[in-house]
Motif scaffolding. Sequence first.
Motif, PDB file in Angstrom:
ATOM      1  N   ALA A   1       0.850  -1.187   0.000  1.00  0.00           N
ATOM      2  CA  ALA A   1       0.000   0.000   0.000  1.00  0.00           C
ATOM      3  C   ALA A   1       0.885   1.236   0.000  1.00  0.00           C
ATOM      4  CB  ALA A   1      -0.919   0.006   1.222  1.00  0.00           C
ATOM      5  N   TRP A   2       0.493   2.223  -0.776  1.00  0.00           N
ATOM      6  CA  TRP A   2       1.202   3.502  -0.869  1.00  0.00           C
ATOM      7  C   TRP A   2       0.275   4.613  -0.407  1.00  0.00           C
ATOM      8  CZ3 TRP A   2       6.275   3.396  -1.886  1.00  0.00           C
ATOM      9  CH2 TRP A   2       6.799   2.294  -2.566  1.00  0.00           C
ATOM     10  N   LEU A   3       0.692   5.329   0.627  1.00  0.00           N
ATOM     11  CA  LEU A   3      -0.098   6.425   1.182  1.00  0.00           C
ATOM     12  C   LEU A   3       0.730   7.697   1.179  1.00  0.00           C
ATOM     13  CD1 LEU A   3      -1.475   4.647   4.401  1.00  0.00           C
ATOM     14  CD2 LEU A   3      -2.502   4.637   2.115  1.00  0.00           C
ATOM     15  N   VAL A   4       0.077   8.834   0.968  1.00  0.00           N
ATOM     16  CA  VAL A   4       0.757  10.118   1.098  1.00  0.00           C
ATOM     17  C   VAL A   4      -0.025  10.969   2.090  1.00  0.00           C
ATOM     18  CG1 VAL A   4      -0.466  11.185  -0.867  1.00  0.00           C
ATOM     19  CG2 VAL A   4       1.761  12.072  -0.144  1.00  0.00           C
ATOM     20  N   VAL A   5       0.697  11.572   3.024  1.00  0.00           N
ATOM     21  CA  VAL A   5       0.074  12.398   4.056  1.00  0.00           C
ATOM     22  C   VAL A   5       0.978  13.589   4.329  1.00  0.00           C
ATOM     23  CG1 VAL A   5      -0.919  12.448   6.378  1.00  0.00           C
ATOM     24  CG2 VAL A   5      -0.878  10.306   5.113  1.00  0.00           C
TER      25      VAL A   5
ATOM     26  N   GLY B   1       1.225  13.245   9.247  1.00  0.00           N
ATOM     27  CA  GLY B   1       1.884  12.157   8.538  1.00  0.00           C
ATOM     28  C   GLY B   1       2.708  11.266   9.447  1.00  0.00           C
ATOM     29  N   ASP B   2       3.445  11.875  10.382  1.00  0.00           N
ATOM     30  CA  ASP B   2       4.305  11.072  11.259  1.00  0.00           C
ATOM     31  C   ASP B   2       3.486  10.307  12.296  1.00  0.00           C
ATOM     32  OD1 ASP B   2       6.481  11.973   9.835  1.00  0.00           O
ATOM     33  OD2 ASP B   2       6.931  13.604  11.228  1.00  0.00           O
ATOM     34  N   SER B   3       2.418  10.921  12.801  1.00  0.00           N
ATOM     35  CA  SER B   3       1.582  10.208  13.775  1.00  0.00           C
ATOM     36  C   SER B   3       0.826   9.063  13.105  1.00  0.00           C
ATOM     37  CB  SER B   3       0.607  11.164  14.467  1.00  0.00           C
ATOM     38  OG  SER B   3      -0.291  11.732  13.545  1.00  0.00           O
ATOM     39  N   LEU B   4       0.444   9.240  11.844  1.00  0.00           N
ATOM     40  CA  LEU B   4      -0.200   8.145  11.131  1.00  0.00           C
ATOM     41  C   LEU B   4       0.779   6.994  10.933  1.00  0.00           C
ATOM     42  CD1 LEU B   4      -2.742   7.106   9.680  1.00  0.00           C
ATOM     43  CD2 LEU B   4      -1.790   8.056   7.564  1.00  0.00           C
TER      44      LEU B   4
ATOM     45  N   LYS C   1       8.170  18.335  -0.297  1.00  0.00           N
ATOM     46  CA  LYS C   1       7.220  19.449  -0.180  1.00  0.00           C
ATOM     47  C   LYS C   1       6.312  19.303   1.041  1.00  0.00           C
ATOM     48  CE  LYS C   1       7.178  20.428  -5.136  1.00  0.00           C
ATOM     49  NZ  LYS C   1       6.358  20.583  -6.361  1.00  0.00           N
ATOM     50  N   GLY C   2       6.866  18.765   2.131  1.00  0.00           N
ATOM     51  CA  GLY C   2       6.091  18.627   3.354  1.00  0.00           C
ATOM     52  C   GLY C   2       5.197  17.400   3.404  1.00  0.00           C
ATOM     53  N   TYR C   3       5.315  16.517   2.427  1.00  0.00           N
ATOM     54  CA  TYR C   3       4.501  15.297   2.393  1.00  0.00           C
ATOM     55  C   TYR C   3       5.365  14.074   2.679  1.00  0.00           C
ATOM     56  CZ  TYR C   3       0.785  18.043   0.265  1.00  0.00           C
ATOM     57  OH  TYR C   3      -0.169  18.985   0.030  1.00  0.00           O
ATOM     58  N   ARG C   4       4.749  13.105   3.340  1.00  0.00           N
ATOM     59  CA  ARG C   4       5.375  11.810   3.580  1.00  0.00           C
ATOM     60  C   ARG C   4       4.735  10.769   2.660  1.00  0.00           C
ATOM     61  NH1 ARG C   4       9.018  14.583   6.443  1.00  0.00           N
ATOM     62  NH2 ARG C   4       8.716  14.574   8.718  1.00  0.00           N
TER      63      ARG C   4
END
Length: 201
Positions: free
Chosen positions: A161-165, A171-174, A192-195
């Motif tokens: 699975a690929w997720l972007v947050v 993002g880090d807590s997820l 750009k601030g996304y994980r």
Amino acid sequence: MTGDHYFSTEPTATAHPREVEFCVAGRDYTLTSAGGVFSADRLDPGTGVLLRKAELPASGTGGDLLDIGSGFGPISCVLATRAPAAIVWAVDVNERARALTAANARRVGAADRIRAVAPDEVPADVTFTQIWSNPPIRIGKAELHDLLRRWLPRLAPDGTAWLVVARHLGGDSLHRWLVDEGWQVDRHASQKGYRVLRVSR
């Protein structure tokens, strides 16, 4: 102003169709969008990061792929054109988003392989070799967790699975929550601030 959100099931905002252009892996896409859906005026920056930084499916990828929260269908259209042997399930609660995804599937020549459906329309016995999502963070943490608990267990044993947050949207807590839920999680990329998170069993 209306009470619509992109996760409204039946948006009341005037559609005002417009075209969104973007390029992924050297291919240009021109898709139709409209008001009342997620990121109606452009390719969402998080989605752009996901499609640039995650490992797009190889041309020989088969089986069923899942796009959670398809919006007007950019991820689904990219997946279907990259993996012509695969079936892409484009899931969204928003009926206008599903209609746009179906229309855009026709535009990219994948109408027979992109299934734009409501969540309950996915057969219970389908498992996914890949799951992709720019998940709807703004529905709230509890609802987001319920969403991921619904779909991630349907990942095939060797699936990814690929997720972007966005980092500032948790993002880090997820990432930590997914690990606590028993998933293998790798921060595959940051931009750009996304994980971009790679999730597996």
